[in-house]
Design a protein around this motif. Structure first.
Motif, PDB file in Angstrom:
ATOM      1  N   ARG A   3       0.811  -1.214   0.000  1.00 15.55           N
ATOM      2  CA  ARG A   3       0.000   0.000   0.000  1.00 15.55           C
ATOM      3  C   ARG A   3       0.849   1.270   0.000  1.00 15.55           C
ATOM      4  O   ARG A   3       0.471   2.268  -0.601  1.00 15.55           O
ATOM      5  CB  ARG A   3      -0.912   0.019   1.218  1.00 15.55           C
ATOM      6  CG  ARG A   3      -2.036  -0.946   1.094  1.00 15.55           C
ATOM      7  CD  ARG A   3      -2.926  -0.816   2.315  1.00 15.55           C
ATOM      8  NE  ARG A   3      -3.918  -1.863   2.300  1.00 15.55           N
ATOM      9  CZ  ARG A   3      -5.207  -1.630   2.159  1.00 15.55           C
ATOM     10  NH1 ARG A   3      -5.647  -0.417   2.056  1.00 15.55           N
ATOM     11  NH2 ARG A   3      -6.058  -2.627   2.145  1.00 15.55           N
ATOM     12  N   ILE A   4       1.993   1.235   0.644  1.00 11.01           N
ATOM     13  CA  ILE A   4       2.832   2.436   0.703  1.00 11.01           C
ATOM     14  C   ILE A   4       3.366   2.787  -0.690  1.00 11.01           C
ATOM     15  O   ILE A   4       3.468   3.955  -1.047  1.00 11.01           O
ATOM     16  CB  ILE A   4       3.963   2.279   1.743  1.00 11.01           C
ATOM     17  CG1 ILE A   4       4.689   3.610   2.007  1.00 11.01           C
ATOM     18  CG2 ILE A   4       4.974   1.261   1.300  1.00 11.01           C
ATOM     19  CD1 ILE A   4       3.884   4.551   2.804  1.00 11.01           C
ATOM     20  N   VAL A   5       3.677   1.776  -1.486  1.00 11.75           N
ATOM     21  CA  VAL A   5       4.153   2.016  -2.847  1.00 11.75           C
ATOM     22  C   VAL A   5       3.026   2.589  -3.699  1.00 11.75           C
ATOM     23  O   VAL A   5       3.223   3.534  -4.470  1.00 11.75           O
ATOM     24  CB  VAL A   5       4.720   0.718  -3.467  1.00 11.75           C
ATOM     25  CG1 VAL A   5       5.083   0.925  -4.920  1.00 11.75           C
ATOM     26  CG2 VAL A   5       5.925   0.248  -2.679  1.00 11.75           C
ATOM     27  N   MET A   6       1.823   2.056  -3.552  1.00  7.32           N
ATOM     28  CA  MET A   6       0.667   2.567  -4.297  1.00  7.32           C
ATOM     29  C   MET A   6       0.387   4.014  -3.901  1.00  7.32           C
ATOM     30  O   MET A   6       0.120   4.853  -4.755  1.00  7.32           O
ATOM     31  CB  MET A   6      -0.560   1.706  -4.023  1.00  7.32           C
ATOM     32  CG  MET A   6      -0.450   0.321  -4.599  1.00  7.32           C
ATOM     33  SD  MET A   6      -0.814   0.323  -6.318  1.00  7.32           S
ATOM     34  CE  MET A   6      -2.580   0.128  -6.230  1.00  7.32           C
ATOM     35  N   LEU A   7       0.452   4.302  -2.614  1.00  8.65           N
ATOM     36  CA  LEU A   7       0.213   5.653  -2.140  1.00  8.65           C
ATOM     37  C   LEU A   7       1.271   6.606  -2.681  1.00  8.65           C
ATOM     38  O   LEU A   7       0.956   7.720  -3.101  1.00  8.65           O
ATOM     39  CB  LEU A   7       0.194   5.677  -0.611  1.00  8.65           C
ATOM     40  CG  LEU A   7      -0.087   7.018   0.042  1.00  8.65           C
ATOM     41  CD1 LEU A   7      -1.474   7.514  -0.343  1.00  8.65           C
ATOM     42  CD2 LEU A   7       0.047   6.904   1.532  1.00  8.65           C
ATOM     43  N   TRP A   8       2.494   6.175  -2.705  1.00  8.73           N
ATOM     44  CA  TRP A   8       3.570   6.996  -3.237  1.00  8.73           C
ATOM     45  C   TRP A   8       3.381   7.249  -4.722  1.00  8.73           C
ATOM     46  O   TRP A   8       3.559   8.373  -5.192  1.00  8.73           O
ATOM     47  CB  TRP A   8       4.916   6.316  -2.969  1.00  8.73           C
ATOM     48  CG  TRP A   8       6.070   7.143  -3.470  1.00  8.73           C
ATOM     49  CD1 TRP A   8       6.630   8.213  -2.854  1.00  8.73           C
ATOM     50  CD2 TRP A   8       6.774   6.967  -4.691  1.00  8.73           C
ATOM     51  NE1 TRP A   8       7.639   8.715  -3.616  1.00  8.73           N
ATOM     52  CE2 TRP A   8       7.753   7.965  -4.761  1.00  8.73           C
ATOM     53  CE3 TRP A   8       6.673   6.059  -5.737  1.00  8.73           C
ATOM     54  CZ2 TRP A   8       8.628   8.082  -5.830  1.00  8.73           C
ATOM     55  CZ3 TRP A   8       7.554   6.189  -6.807  1.00  8.73           C
ATOM     56  CH2 TRP A   8       8.510   7.190  -6.841  1.00  8.73           C
ATOM     57  N   LEU A   9       3.006   6.239  -5.491  1.00 11.40           N
ATOM     58  CA  LEU A   9       2.782   6.404  -6.929  1.00 11.40           C
ATOM     59  C   LEU A   9       1.644   7.376  -7.212  1.00 11.40           C
ATOM     60  O   LEU A   9       1.752   8.235  -8.093  1.00 11.40           O
ATOM     61  CB  LEU A   9       2.498   5.050  -7.579  1.00 11.40           C
ATOM     62  CG  LEU A   9       3.687   4.142  -7.812  1.00 11.40           C
ATOM     63  CD1 LEU A   9       3.215   2.792  -8.341  1.00 11.40           C
ATOM     64  CD2 LEU A   9       4.651   4.773  -8.776  1.00 11.40           C
ATOM     65  N   MET A  13       2.063  10.963  -9.145  1.00 16.44           N
ATOM     66  CA  MET A  13       1.321  11.218 -10.375  1.00 16.44           C
ATOM     67  C   MET A  13       0.411  12.437 -10.249  1.00 16.44           C
ATOM     68  O   MET A  13       0.181  13.147 -11.211  1.00 16.44           O
ATOM     69  CB  MET A  13       0.514   9.991 -10.767  1.00 16.44           C
ATOM     70  CG  MET A  13       1.367   8.872 -11.310  1.00 16.44           C
ATOM     71  SD  MET A  13       0.448   7.550 -12.077  1.00 16.44           S
ATOM     72  CE  MET A  13      -0.385   6.822 -10.709  1.00 16.44           C
ATOM     73  N   LEU A  14      -0.112  12.703  -9.066  1.00 19.10           N
ATOM     74  CA  LEU A  14      -1.017  13.831  -8.886  1.00 19.10           C
ATOM     75  C   LEU A  14      -0.311  15.113  -8.472  1.00 19.10           C
ATOM     76  O   LEU A  14      -0.954  16.154  -8.336  1.00 19.10           O
ATOM     77  CB  LEU A  14      -2.084  13.489  -7.855  1.00 19.10           C
ATOM     78  CG  LEU A  14      -3.075  12.398  -8.266  1.00 19.10           C
ATOM     79  CD1 LEU A  14      -4.040  12.123  -7.126  1.00 19.10           C
ATOM     80  CD2 LEU A  14      -3.836  12.815  -9.511  1.00 19.10           C
ATOM     81  N   ALA A  15       1.001  15.074  -8.321  1.00 19.64           N
ATOM     82  CA  ALA A  15       1.731  16.253  -7.874  1.00 19.64           C
ATOM     83  C   ALA A  15       1.694  17.375  -8.907  1.00 19.64           C
ATOM     84  O   ALA A  15       1.723  18.548  -8.560  1.00 19.64           O
ATOM     85  CB  ALA A  15       3.179  15.889  -7.559  1.00 19.64           C
ATOM     86  N   GLY A  16       1.606  17.055 -10.181  1.00 21.97           N
ATOM     87  CA  GLY A  16       1.585  18.075 -11.224  1.00 21.97           C
ATOM     88  C   GLY A  16       0.217  18.661 -11.476  1.00 21.97           C
ATOM     89  O   GLY A  16       0.057  19.534 -12.313  1.00 21.97           O
TER      90      GLY A  16
END
Length: 85
Positions: A3-9, A13-16
């Motif tokens: 889950r931590i990897v999914m949350l990081w991805l 992706m939404l940072a921009g």
């Protein structure tokens, strides 16, 4: 995937997506690329009229491709001139 990897991805992706360039017109906000595309199309029509008056339109090998490229160049130039950060 953990889950931590999914949350990081998802976060990466939404940072921009924080500041989407938009234009206020007709009582609503429109994306800037829509305005740039409209300006590019109008610019290509103007270039076509100029080419017809200069009798260059008949010499173009692939007219549709040329005018699409002209519209794209004008749209990208407009985007870079007015909406680049």
């Amino acid at each position: 995937m953990p889950r931590i990897v999914m949350l990081w991805l998802v976060t990466v992706m939404l940072a921009g997506c924080a500041n989407a360039p938009s234009v206020y017109a007709f009582g609503s906000y429109f994306p800037s690329w829509l305005l740039c595309a409209f300006i590019g199309i109008i610019g290509a029509v103007v270039v076509r009229v100029v080419f017809i008056r200069l009798q260059l339109d008949d010499a173009l090998p692939l007219r549709l491709l040329v005018y699409i490229c002209v519209a794209l160049i004008i749209a990208i130039a407009t985007s870079l001139a007015f909406f680049s950060t």
